[in-house]
Motif scaffolding. Structure first.
Motif, PDB file in Angstrom:
ATOM      1  N   ASN A   1     -62.257  63.710 -75.256  1.00  0.00           N
ATOM      2  CA  ASN A   1     -62.504  63.536 -73.828  1.00  0.00           C
ATOM      3  C   ASN A   1     -62.678  64.906 -73.195  1.00  0.00           C
ATOM      4  O   ASN A   1     -62.065  65.882 -73.642  1.00  0.00           O
ATOM      5  N   ILE A   2     -63.518  64.980 -72.180  1.00  0.00           N
ATOM      6  CA  ILE A   2     -63.689  66.234 -71.433  1.00  0.00           C
ATOM      7  C   ILE A   2     -63.174  66.031 -70.015  1.00  0.00           C
ATOM      8  O   ILE A   2     -63.497  65.039 -69.361  1.00  0.00           O
ATOM      9  N   TYR A   3     -62.339  66.968 -69.539  1.00  0.00           N
ATOM     10  CA  TYR A   3     -61.783  66.873 -68.192  1.00  0.00           C
ATOM     11  C   TYR A   3     -61.748  68.276 -67.580  1.00  0.00           C
ATOM     12  O   TYR A   3     -62.120  69.266 -68.214  1.00  0.00           O
ATOM     13  N   GLY A   4     -61.315  68.358 -66.335  1.00  0.00           N
ATOM     14  CA  GLY A   4     -61.168  69.661 -65.674  1.00  0.00           C
ATOM     15  C   GLY A   4     -62.481  70.306 -65.273  1.00  0.00           C
ATOM     16  O   GLY A   4     -62.627  71.533 -65.350  1.00  0.00           O
ATOM     17  N   PHE A   5     -63.425  69.508 -64.799  1.00  0.00           N
ATOM     18  CA  PHE A   5     -64.746  70.045 -64.466  1.00  0.00           C
ATOM     19  C   PHE A   5     -64.710  71.015 -63.292  1.00  0.00           C
ATOM     20  O   PHE A   5     -65.618  71.831 -63.136  1.00  0.00           O
ATOM     21  N   GLU A   6     -63.670  70.931 -62.472  1.00  0.00           N
ATOM     22  CA  GLU A   6     -63.579  71.818 -61.312  1.00  0.00           C
ATOM     23  C   GLU A   6     -62.751  73.065 -61.601  1.00  0.00           C
ATOM     24  O   GLU A   6     -62.631  73.943 -60.743  1.00  0.00           O
TER      25      GLU A   6
ATOM     26  N   PRO B   1     -64.627  73.366 -67.963  1.00  0.00           N
ATOM     27  CA  PRO B   1     -64.133  72.078 -68.462  1.00  0.00           C
ATOM     28  C   PRO B   1     -63.384  72.220 -69.789  1.00  0.00           C
ATOM     29  O   PRO B   1     -63.641  73.127 -70.580  1.00  0.00           O
ATOM     30  N   VAL B   2     -62.443  71.278 -70.004  1.00  0.00           N
ATOM     31  CA  VAL B   2     -61.581  71.303 -71.186  1.00  0.00           C
ATOM     32  C   VAL B   2     -61.923  70.123 -72.093  1.00  0.00           C
ATOM     33  O   VAL B   2     -62.025  68.976 -71.634  1.00  0.00           O
ATOM     34  N   LEU B   3     -62.087  70.398 -73.363  1.00  0.00           N
ATOM     35  CA  LEU B   3     -62.236  69.350 -74.370  1.00  0.00           C
ATOM     36  C   LEU B   3     -60.843  68.962 -74.859  1.00  0.00           C
ATOM     37  O   LEU B   3     -60.114  69.796 -75.382  1.00  0.00           O
TER      38      LEU B   3
ATOM     39  N   SER C   1     -60.483  74.162 -75.281  1.00  0.00           N
ATOM     40  CA  SER C   1     -60.016  72.882 -75.799  1.00  0.00           C
ATOM     41  C   SER C   1     -58.502  72.832 -75.894  1.00  0.00           C
ATOM     42  O   SER C   1     -57.833  73.838 -76.144  1.00  0.00           O
ATOM     43  N   PHE C   2     -57.988  71.609 -75.698  1.00  0.00           N
ATOM     44  CA  PHE C   2     -56.555  71.344 -75.738  1.00  0.00           C
ATOM     45  C   PHE C   2     -56.269  70.196 -76.698  1.00  0.00           C
ATOM     46  O   PHE C   2     -57.074  69.274 -76.845  1.00  0.00           O
TER      47      PHE C   2
END
Length: 279
Positions: free
Chosen positions: A190-195, A200-202, A238-239
């Motif tokens: 999932n990818i999040y943190g677009f702002e 962004p973070v994978l 990535s996390f």
């Protein structure tokens, strides 16, 4: 009323509610139990094997008192009956309280970060046996995850509905490894943190390989293709989280540039009542 209690509890000193929305926790089953008192909030949600506990408290004393009250409700069980109470995000300050009541650590997830996922990925050839999941694969993928139960603490596999929901959610992806027309591995992304100013973070949420195909590099190849997918879709870093005792997985992640900070991580504990069997 419940929403107001939930939002207030989120601000307490100790809490497991930080990653949850009120819609996820609303009372549903008759077996659900809510303790909502000044300085303490405990919601005991019914599941097949017992209850999962979501909680918040202003002090260790309030937490201990509420937990004693809660556990007392499950002491009387039928002969041969068992009841598992599972609770996540235990703060180190609360561990003596939990241990005094018989709770034991069942998993401890450590955060790992790769701050630049463009490194060591773009120069690796694509794996021809790894592809995107298709709806016809949902059941088989669920079965692959369940075949890995108990290979790592805190991993219980995924139901078909979860696999479908994850794959059909925005900014999510599921990759599968296929050999001889059979799926042997899976990677949930999932990818999040677009702002976020860092980009962004994978999130590499889950990596599972059929135990019959371990030690063949399949997990590594799935992770590489997962990072490639993240790269191609705008992720910059990535996390992932791994149990501190899952050394095989951690070796894979370290080779791919993931490192963890010196931190306690997410401690999860459980108590089983009515049996001497291990948690």
């Amino acid at each position: 009323m419940f929403k107001n209690s939930f939002l207030k509890a989120k601000a307490y000193k100790y809490s497991s509610l930080q990653y949850l929305d009120v819609e996820e926790l609303e009372l549903q089953a008759p077996e659900d139990i809510l303790i909502d008192e000044p300085g303490v909030f405990i919601l005991c949600k019914s599941v097949d094997e017992g209850h999962n506990i979501h909680w918040a408290a202003e002090s260790t004393e309030l937490f201990r008192s509420a937990l004693i009250d809660l556990t007392s409700k499950f002491i009387q069980l039928p002969v041969g009956g068992t009841h598992r109470m599972y609770i996540e995000f235990i703060h180190p300050d609360l561990m003596p309280v939990m241990e005094s009541l018989g709770f034991k650590i069942v998993s401890q997830f450590i955060d790992f970060w790769n701050e630049d996922i463009s490194k060591k990925i773009t120069d690796q050839a694509e794996s021809p046996f790894i592809r995107n999941i298709e709806p016809k694969d949902y059941l088989q993928v669920s079965m692959i995850t369940k075949a890995c139960i108990n290979l790592s603490r805190g991993f219980y596999g995924e139901e078909l509905d979860f696999i479908q929901t994850w794959n059909e959610s925005d900014h999510s992806c599921i990759l599968v490894a296929e050999l001889n027309k059979s799926i042997v591995g899976v990677c949930l992304l999932n990818i999040y943190g677009f702002e976020n100013e860092k980009g962004p973070v994978l999130w590499l949420r889950e990596l599972a390989v059929d135990p019959k195909y371990h030690n063949q590099g399949i997990g590594h190849k799935l992770a590489v293709e997962g990072i490639r997918w993240g790269n191609n879709n705008g992720a910059k870093r990535s996390f992932l989280a791994a149990d501190k005792e899952n050394r095989n997985a951690i070796r894979i992640y370290n080779k791919m540039g993931y490192n963890h900070k010196d931190e306690v991580g997410q401690i999860n504990m459980a108590l089983v009542l009515g049996t001497e069997e291990p948690i």
